[in-house]
Design a protein around this motif. Structure first.
Motif, PDB file in Angstrom:
ATOM      1  N   TYR A   5     -42.208   9.973   4.670  1.00  0.00           N
ATOM      2  CA  TYR A   5     -42.416   8.535   4.857  1.00  0.00           C
ATOM      3  C   TYR A   5     -41.323   7.716   4.179  1.00  0.00           C
ATOM      4  N   ILE A   6     -40.855   8.136   3.013  1.00  0.00           N
ATOM      5  CA  ILE A   6     -39.755   7.426   2.348  1.00  0.00           C
ATOM      6  C   ILE A   6     -38.526   7.426   3.253  1.00  0.00           C
ATOM      7  N   LEU A   7     -38.222   8.569   3.836  1.00  0.00           N
ATOM      8  CA  LEU A   7     -37.057   8.647   4.724  1.00  0.00           C
ATOM      9  C   LEU A   7     -37.266   7.807   5.981  1.00  0.00           C
ATOM     10  N   THR A   8     -38.477   7.771   6.499  1.00  0.00           N
ATOM     11  CA  THR A   8     -38.785   6.920   7.655  1.00  0.00           C
ATOM     12  C   THR A   8     -38.608   5.449   7.293  1.00  0.00           C
ATOM     13  N   GLU A   9     -39.146   5.059   6.137  1.00  0.00           N
ATOM     14  CA  GLU A   9     -39.037   3.663   5.690  1.00  0.00           C
ATOM     15  C   GLU A   9     -37.582   3.277   5.442  1.00  0.00           C
ATOM     16  N   MET A  56     -42.052   0.757   1.388  1.00  0.00           N
ATOM     17  CA  MET A  56     -42.931   0.083   2.353  1.00  0.00           C
ATOM     18  C   MET A  56     -42.821  -1.438   2.208  1.00  0.00           C
ATOM     19  N   ALA A  57     -42.810  -1.922   0.963  1.00  0.00           N
ATOM     20  CA  ALA A  57     -42.723  -3.371   0.732  1.00  0.00           C
ATOM     21  C   ALA A  57     -41.381  -3.921   1.211  1.00  0.00           C
ATOM     22  N   ILE A  58     -40.302  -3.218   0.904  1.00  0.00           N
ATOM     23  CA  ILE A  58     -38.967  -3.666   1.330  1.00  0.00           C
ATOM     24  C   ILE A  58     -38.869  -3.646   2.848  1.00  0.00           C
ATOM     25  N   ASP A  59     -39.407  -2.605   3.482  1.00  0.00           N
ATOM     26  CA  ASP A  59     -39.368  -2.528   4.942  1.00  0.00           C
ATOM     27  C   ASP A  59     -40.138  -3.682   5.571  1.00  0.00           C
ATOM     28  N   HIS A  96     -49.962  -0.351  10.451  1.00  0.00           N
ATOM     29  CA  HIS A  96     -49.102   0.835  10.480  1.00  0.00           C
ATOM     30  C   HIS A  96     -48.939   1.404   9.067  1.00  0.00           C
ATOM     31  N   LYS A  97     -48.710   0.532   8.102  1.00  0.00           N
ATOM     32  CA  LYS A  97     -48.568   0.967   6.700  1.00  0.00           C
ATOM     33  C   LYS A  97     -49.883   1.579   6.204  1.00  0.00           C
TER      34      LYS A  97
END
Length: 155
Positions: free
Chosen positions: A110-114, A36-39, A64-65
């Motif tokens: 969510y990891i895959l989405t991010e 999430m932070a990297i995105d 969103h996060k």
């Protein structure tokens, strides 16, 4: 320099506490938070590079996060409720030991989405992205959907 060592110690203690409390699941949470932070950072950089950065869009990204965090919390609560029902209701049982299911599945989704978003942001920043990487991330996300029983909308 002392502040850097204090920060390192605090981060190490946090990671150790998550591992002690949740084991592998703690690392999954750390991976998700990192993604999430990297995105958010790469999305902001890509918007700055394109001259389209706005504080409103940045706030929308944070909201969103936050929505994702709420969804993970709901999945965790659902896992807890199912565990309690199975433990305390004598007539209900499963042919396997239920510990957790929904929360890790939601976090992996969510990891895959991010990671898909991070790849898009990297492309917007000018990096060459191997086409197979984007396809692999999307394929994995579809497998998680399939494993969770998601149905395709045929309408």
């Amino acid at each position: 320099m002392e502040h850097v060592n204090t920060l390192k110690a605090a981060l190490s203690a946090f990671c150790a506490a998550l591992t002690a409390l949740w084991g592998w699941f703690g690392w999954l949470v750390i991976a998700w938070i990192s993604c999430m932070a990297i995105d958010y950072a790469t999305g902001s950089c890509a918007a700055l590079r394109a001259g389209k950065w706005s504080s409103q869009a940045a706030r929308d990204g944070i909201w969103h996060k936050l929505g994702a965090v709420v969804a993970v919390i709901v999945a965790g609560i659902l896992d807890m409720v199912i565990s309690m029902i199975l433990e305390h209701m004598p007539g209900i049982s499963l042919p396997f030991t239920y510990e957790i299911f929904f929360c890790p599945l939601v976090i992996v989704w969510y990891i895959l989405t991010e990671t898909g978003s991070i790849i898009e942001n990297a492309g917007a920043l000018g990096a060459d992205i191997p086409p197979w990487l984007t396809k692999a991330i999307e394929s994995l996300r579809e497998k998680v959907d399939d494993g969770a029983g998601a149905q395709e909308d045929t309408k």
